[in-house]
Each structure stands twice: as C-alpha cells, then as structure tokens.
Write an enzyme that holds these catalytic residues in place. Structure first.
Site, mmCIF file in Angstrom:
data_model
loop_
_atom_site.group_PDB
_atom_site.id
_atom_site.type_symbol
_atom_site.label_atom_id
_atom_site.label_comp_id
_atom_site.label_asym_id
_atom_site.label_seq_id
_atom_site.Cartn_x
_atom_site.Cartn_y
_atom_site.Cartn_z
ATOM 1 N N ASP A 99 -62.045 51.683 -67.344
ATOM 2 C CA ASP A 99 -62.577 50.670 -68.216
ATOM 3 C C ASP A 99 -61.421 50.326 -69.441
ATOM 4 O O ASP A 99 -61.803 50.008 -70.423
ATOM 5 C CB ASP A 99 -63.665 51.511 -68.960
ATOM 6 N N GLU A 121 -64.596 54.361 -60.223
ATOM 7 C CA GLU A 121 -65.262 54.787 -61.584
ATOM 8 C C GLU A 121 -66.334 53.759 -62.066
ATOM 9 O O GLU A 121 -66.297 53.456 -63.177
ATOM 10 C CB GLU A 121 -64.468 55.431 -62.417
ATOM 11 N N GLU A 135 -64.512 50.090 -74.287
ATOM 12 C CA GLU A 135 -64.534 50.262 -72.865
ATOM 13 C C GLU A 135 -65.859 49.882 -72.334
ATOM 14 O O GLU A 135 -65.841 49.552 -71.077
ATOM 15 C CB GLU A 135 -64.416 51.831 -72.654
ATOM 16 N N HIS A 216 -58.512 60.941 -79.651
ATOM 17 C CA HIS A 216 -57.917 59.603 -79.624
ATOM 18 C C HIS A 216 -58.811 58.452 -79.483
ATOM 19 O O HIS A 216 -58.259 57.219 -80.005
ATOM 20 C CB HIS A 216 -57.132 59.482 -78.154
ATOM 21 N N ARG A 218 -60.518 55.092 -80.288
ATOM 22 C CA ARG A 218 -60.402 53.862 -81.195
ATOM 23 C C ARG A 218 -61.673 54.025 -81.887
ATOM 24 O O ARG A 218 -61.167 53.596 -83.139
ATOM 25 C CB ARG A 218 -60.108 52.636 -80.588
ATOM 26 N N HIS A 248 -52.574 62.689 -79.305
ATOM 27 C CA HIS A 248 -52.264 61.561 -78.563
ATOM 28 C C HIS A 248 -51.093 60.667 -79.197
ATOM 29 O O HIS A 248 -50.954 60.913 -80.516
ATOM 30 C CB HIS A 248 -53.573 60.829 -78.728
HETATM 31 C C1 UD1 Z 1 -56.163 53.424 -74.344
HETATM 32 C C2 UD1 Z 1 -57.412 53.025 -73.551
HETATM 33 C C3 UD1 Z 1 -58.501 54.019 -73.667
HETATM 34 C C4 UD1 Z 1 -58.319 55.398 -73.065
HETATM 35 C C5 UD1 Z 1 -56.778 55.822 -73.725
HETATM 36 C C6 UD1 Z 1 -56.385 57.147 -72.949
HETATM 37 C C7 UD1 Z 1 -57.851 50.587 -74.022
HETATM 38 C C8 UD1 Z 1 -58.653 49.706 -74.853
HETATM 39 N N1 UD1 Z 1 -57.856 51.775 -74.423
HETATM 40 O O1 UD1 Z 1 -56.506 53.695 -75.524
HETATM 41 O O2 UD1 Z 1 -59.745 53.534 -72.879
HETATM 42 O O3 UD1 Z 1 -59.166 56.342 -73.377
HETATM 43 O O4 UD1 Z 1 -55.893 54.802 -73.577
HETATM 44 O O5 UD1 Z 1 -55.627 57.597 -73.626
HETATM 45 O O6 UD1 Z 1 -57.415 50.257 -72.784
HETATM 46 N N2 UD1 Z 1 -48.705 55.248 -77.499
HETATM 47 C C9 UD1 Z 1 -47.445 55.554 -77.218
HETATM 48 N N3 UD1 Z 1 -47.116 56.257 -76.095
HETATM 49 C C10 UD1 Z 1 -47.979 56.347 -74.872
HETATM 50 C C11 UD1 Z 1 -49.207 56.010 -75.218
HETATM 51 C C12 UD1 Z 1 -49.814 55.377 -76.251
HETATM 52 O O7 UD1 Z 1 -46.570 55.470 -78.092
HETATM 53 O O8 UD1 Z 1 -47.524 56.894 -73.965
HETATM 54 C C13 UD1 Z 1 -48.977 54.565 -78.662
HETATM 55 C C14 UD1 Z 1 -48.685 53.261 -79.095
HETATM 56 O O9 UD1 Z 1 -48.108 52.970 -80.343
HETATM 57 C C15 UD1 Z 1 -49.722 52.428 -78.473
HETATM 58 C C16 UD1 Z 1 -51.074 53.166 -79.066
HETATM 59 O O10 UD1 Z 1 -50.458 54.522 -79.113
HETATM 60 O O11 UD1 Z 1 -49.586 51.143 -79.179
HETATM 61 C C17 UD1 Z 1 -52.321 52.654 -78.695
HETATM 62 O O12 UD1 Z 1 -52.215 52.675 -77.086
HETATM 63 P P1 UD1 Z 1 -53.582 51.790 -76.443
HETATM 64 O O13 UD1 Z 1 -53.313 52.130 -74.886
HETATM 65 O O14 UD1 Z 1 -53.801 50.517 -76.917
HETATM 66 O O15 UD1 Z 1 -54.805 52.567 -76.980
HETATM 67 P P2 UD1 Z 1 -55.153 54.035 -76.789
HETATM 68 O O16 UD1 Z 1 -55.909 54.425 -78.069
HETATM 69 O O17 UD1 Z 1 -54.192 54.726 -76.043
HETATM 70 N N1 UDP Z 2 -54.726 65.125 -70.333
HETATM 71 C C1 UDP Z 2 -53.297 65.599 -70.527
HETATM 72 N N2 UDP Z 2 -52.438 65.860 -71.491
HETATM 73 C C2 UDP Z 2 -52.993 65.896 -72.792
HETATM 74 C C3 UDP Z 2 -54.274 65.575 -72.978
HETATM 75 C C4 UDP Z 2 -55.028 65.196 -71.859
HETATM 76 O O1 UDP Z 2 -52.832 65.472 -69.192
HETATM 77 O O2 UDP Z 2 -51.957 66.426 -73.526
HETATM 78 C C5 UDP Z 2 -55.276 64.537 -69.432
HETATM 79 C C6 UDP Z 2 -56.617 65.163 -69.427
HETATM 80 O O3 UDP Z 2 -56.630 66.403 -68.396
HETATM 81 C C7 UDP Z 2 -57.629 64.127 -68.771
HETATM 82 C C8 UDP Z 2 -56.915 63.018 -69.204
HETATM 83 O O4 UDP Z 2 -55.753 63.171 -69.660
HETATM 84 O O5 UDP Z 2 -57.424 64.194 -67.270
HETATM 85 C C9 UDP Z 2 -57.673 62.275 -70.203
HETATM 86 O O6 UDP Z 2 -56.715 61.121 -70.890
HETATM 87 P P1 UDP Z 2 -57.215 60.628 -72.388
HETATM 88 O O7 UDP Z 2 -58.281 61.597 -73.265
HETATM 89 O O8 UDP Z 2 -55.936 60.077 -72.982
HETATM 90 O O9 UDP Z 2 -58.247 59.351 -72.124
HETATM 91 P P2 UDP Z 2 -59.693 59.269 -71.529
HETATM 92 O O10 UDP Z 2 -60.050 60.201 -70.349
HETATM 93 O O11 UDP Z 2 -60.591 59.469 -72.848
HETATM 94 O O12 UDP Z 2 -59.843 57.878 -71.384
#
Ligand code: UD1
Ligand code: UDP
Length: 396
Positions: A99, A121, A135, A216, A218, A248
């Site tokens: 999602d 999923e 999502e 994490h 949003r 995160h």
């Molecule tokens: C995204 C997904 C969410 C998922 C989450 C898992 C959407 C709308 N949201 O949310 O469904 O649960 O990922 O973690 O798709 N950033 C880094 N390095 C990284 C990753 C993130 O610096 O490797 C920072 C960046 O500043 C980025 C911000 O995190 O702009 C937000 O990342 P983004 O993917 O937009 O949203 P998440 O809150 O991570």
């Molecule tokens: N996870 C990881 N390292 C971390 C935190 C989470 O590998 O430091 C893994 C966790 O085992 C799970 C997945 O990341 O499989 C969950 O990701 P996240 O919480 O970012 O996203 P969500 O599942 O909420 O979409």
C-alpha cells in the site's frame, strides 16, 4: 520453446522489499517466468539494506527519494519514473505489494498502459481512510482494478469480496513476510555473525527486560509521536526495563525522538537495523511496541506480544489470535498496557504464544505457482494453494 512470461515487480520501501524478496527469489527459480525488478528508491538506505541481504540487484533503480518528501511530489515522480520503465520493459504483468506510494503509482502506471496488475497483500482494510494514512486509500485504489488479488488471509479475501471483486480472481496465499522471516532466520542459523552487531547493547542491558520498539507512521507525526516519546520516557524510568529503538530515517520522526529520548540510560536510540539484526531484536525482546504493519505480522509468528500504537488496524488477525493489542497513541494507555505485560505474568502468558495467522512461510512459491496457473503455464488443483491459518481464529 515457450517464451517465459515477463513479470516486472515494482517496489521501493523497506517493508515492500522485505515482502517482495521471497517473490523475486521464487520467480527467479521458476522457468515459466522472466522476473524483472524495478525499485523506485522511495527509500534509499533502508531499501538498500534489504536488497543487500537478499542478494537482489535491481534491473532498474529510479533513485527517487528526496529528504522529507511530500506525498504529491513523490507520487508524481513515481508515476512518470515507473511509466518510463514500463515503456522500455513492456512486461506482460506488473506485480506490486501492499500500500505504499510506490505500489499505488506502479499499479496506476501499468493500468495506464493496459498492463495487468497482480496485487500482493491485497484486501487489507481498516475501514478508516485516515488510519493508516495514506495507505488505506492506496490499497483501495490498487484493489479497484488489479487483475489478480493475492490476499494474505481469509479476512482480507472476504473484504475484497465485499467490495464486489470477482471471487475467481482472489487467492488466499498467506503473507510473504513470514517467508522472509523464515529465510532470514535460516541465514542467521548458518551465519550467526549476520546478527551479531547488537552484542554491545545486549551486554549494556544484560538482566533487563527488553522492549523492542519502532515508530514511523505519517498519521502519528506531531502529537502522536510526542505522546509515544513521553510514554517511552516513563517506561525507561524503570530500572528493570530497557528500550531498544532503531529510529526510522524520516527526519520528522528523528527530530522528536532525538530531542525527547537521547541520552536516557535505559534507551538505546539506534540506526535502522538490517533485517537479520531486526530479527535478532525481535528474538531478544520481551515485547514489541510498534506502529509498524510488518512488525504486527512478524511478532505473532514468534510468540512475542505486540502492542500496536495505532487507533485501528487493517491486520485484525494478530489481535484475534491474542498476540497483538491496539493501544493507540495515548501516553497513559501505552504505559499502562506495557506495565501490565511486564508485571502480570498471566497477562504476559496469555499473549506470548506463537501463532501463524499471517502466513506459513510458503506464500511466495504459492503466489508464483498460482501466477503460472492463471497465465496458462501449468495447472493446479483449485484448493491446493490456499493458505490456512494455524488456529488463528480458534481462540486456543
Ligand atoms: C513509507 C510508506 C509507508 C511505509 C513506510 C515504511 C508511503 C506513503 N508511505 O513511509 O506506507 O509504512 O514507508 O517505512 O508510501 N528516509 C531516508 N532514508 C530512507 C528512508 C526514508 O532518509 O531510507 C527519509 C527521507 O527524508 C524521506 C522520509 O524519510 O523523505 C519519508 O519517507 P517516505 O517513504 O516518504 O515515507 P515513510 O514515512 O517512510
Ligand atoms: N525492520 C527492519 N529494521 C528496522 C525496523 C524494521 O528490518 O530497524 C523491518 C521489520 O522486521 C518489518 C519491516 O521492517 O519487516 C517493517 O517496516 P516498516 O515498519 O518500515 O514499515 P511498515 O511495515 O509499517 O509498512
């Protein structure tokens, strides 16, 4: 010789990568398919951690992540970026998972080119478009036009049927996250060094009960995160408790957690863990405190009680199985529920039982077999490839 079917699997974030790598492995092992991988790079470091351990070198990497990206700029660049890859690859099918913005845009870009989409999923529904946000809407968008829906559980399959999705294109397969967890556990058994990086923290907290933590979402940014941080501060006042919190990389999460929790004796704020180390954190934790989707699925499989810092969950199976409890983002409630699990052995025992409501570890091969059958490359008995949960709903 029959030409293999070209499947482009599109993902971009950590959780998608974890849930897609078993599929990539399964597609690679099946001669019916030419499996291609496009990563959007919606995440960067956290995506690369998974690609590395899973040994996946993407055919396309759009490298789209921008610091503190907004949903609209991200979605726009995803749509055009993935669209260009589709134009060059011309896959027979596109597979997306879950999602995220990447999944939604990947599916939409395929639909704009009349390329059929398989959704892995599929069917998770909280019934609230603001939780999880965005999502819930992303997966409804994908679900409205996917040509095949791989629902992880019967609950998810039923949600799709209620939305009038043709039952003939829904398959209940289990969630590939359990395949990923089994795979990484086996890798660690072969190579313990893969998960040995927490030793120093484990020694620092020897004798304490570990609360493993992630946060994490949003929709929790702002007030919710502040409340979560204040709950953690209060829990960490206890001398017998230690919180290990891989933070995160979202700067909005880090700002709050660093400001509120840095320097506390019983809190380890650490960088995101790669998957073997996160599996180790799950193993050493007494309980998990999380707002993550994936952690809600992994913890029950390991018999770890999980307190879910959300108002609603699109994954009710963990709650029904008794291993998960929704505690919202109210600081008092988080503290009360955590303390109950720490101090009341009966309450703890009631939640600490391994269940597999989400998967049996064979979902990826099941999905790939189903794809082959649906695309006319093999036949399978209609009932042979249905995931059935182990006592998820039996109240045992
Ligand atoms: C995204 C997904 C969410 C998922 C989450 C898992 C959407 C709308 N949201 O949310 O469904 O649960 O990922 O973690 O798709 N950033 C880094 N390095 C990284 C990753 C993130 O610096 O490797 C920072 C960046 O500043 C980025 C911000 O995190 O702009 C937000 O990342 P983004 O993917 O937009 O949203 P998440 O809150 O991570
Ligand atoms: N996870 C990881 N390292 C971390 C935190 C989470 O590998 O430091 C893994 C966790 O085992 C799970 C997945 O990341 O499989 C969950 O990701 P996240 O919480 O970012 O996203 P969500 O599942 O909420 O979409």
């Amino acid at each position: 010789m029959t030409v293999p079917i070209k499947i482009l699997i599109v993902f971009g974030t950590r959780p998608e990568a974890i849930k897609c790598f078993p599929l990539v492995h399964a597609l690679d092992a099946d001669p019916h398919f030419d499996g291609r991988v496009c990563v959007s790079g919606q995440h960067r470091e956290m995506l690369d951690q998974v690609l590395q351990i899973a040994g996946i070198v993407p055919h396309h990497d759009l490298d789209l992540m921008r610091p503190d990206q907004t949903l609209d700029s991200l979605s726009a660049s995803l749509l055009t970026g993935i669209g260009r890859v589709l134009d060059s690859e011309k896959p027979d099918w596109v597979v997306v998972q879950g999602d995220t913005a990447t999944a939604m845009a990947g599916a939409l870009a395929a639909y704009y080119r009349k390329i059929p989409v398989a959704h892995v999923e599929a069917g998770l529904r909280s019934g609230n478009i603001h939780h999880p946000w965005p999502e819930e809407v992303n997966r409804k968008i994908i679900g409205s036009f996917a040509s095949l829906h791989f629902a992880p559980t019967e609950t998810a399959a039923a949600a799709l049927r209620r939305e009038n999705v043709d039952p003939a294109i829904i398959h209940t397969t289990g969630n590939t996250v359990i395949d990923a967890l089994h795979w990484v556990t086996a890798r660690i058994a072969q190579e313990p060094q893969l998960a040995a990086g927490l030793r120093e923290i484990e020694q620092r907290f020897a004798g304490k009960r570990i609360v493993g933590m992630t946060s994490h979402r949003r929709e929790n940014l702002g007030e919710g995160m502040e409340a979560i941080a204040s709950a953690v501060r209060r829990l960490a006042d206890r001398p017998d408790v230690a919180v290990i919190f891989p933070v995160h990389l979202n700067p909005n999460v880090r700002a709050v957690m660093n400001q509120r929790l840095a320097g506390l004796d019983n809190v380890a704020l650490i960088e995101p863990l790669d998957y073997p180390h996160f599996a180790r954190l799950l193993a050493i934790s007494t309980l998990m405190l999380t707002d993550s989707g994936g952690v809600q699925e992994e913890a029950p499989a390991l018999g770890k009680p999980v307190l879910v810092m959300r108002e609603t969950s699109e994954r009710p199976e963990g709650v029904e199985a008794g291993t998960a409890k929704l505690v919202g983002t109210d600081a008092d409630r988080i503290v009360v529920e955590t303390v109950r699990l720490l101090d009341d052995p009966a309450a703890y025992e009631a939640m600490a039982r391994a269940h597999n409501p989400f998967g049996d570890g064979h979902s990826a091969t099941r999905i790939v077999k189903l794809l082959a059958a649906r695309l006319g490359r093999s036949s399978i008995a209609p009932k042979a490839d249905v995931f059935e949960a182990d006592g998820a709903n039996d109240g045992a």
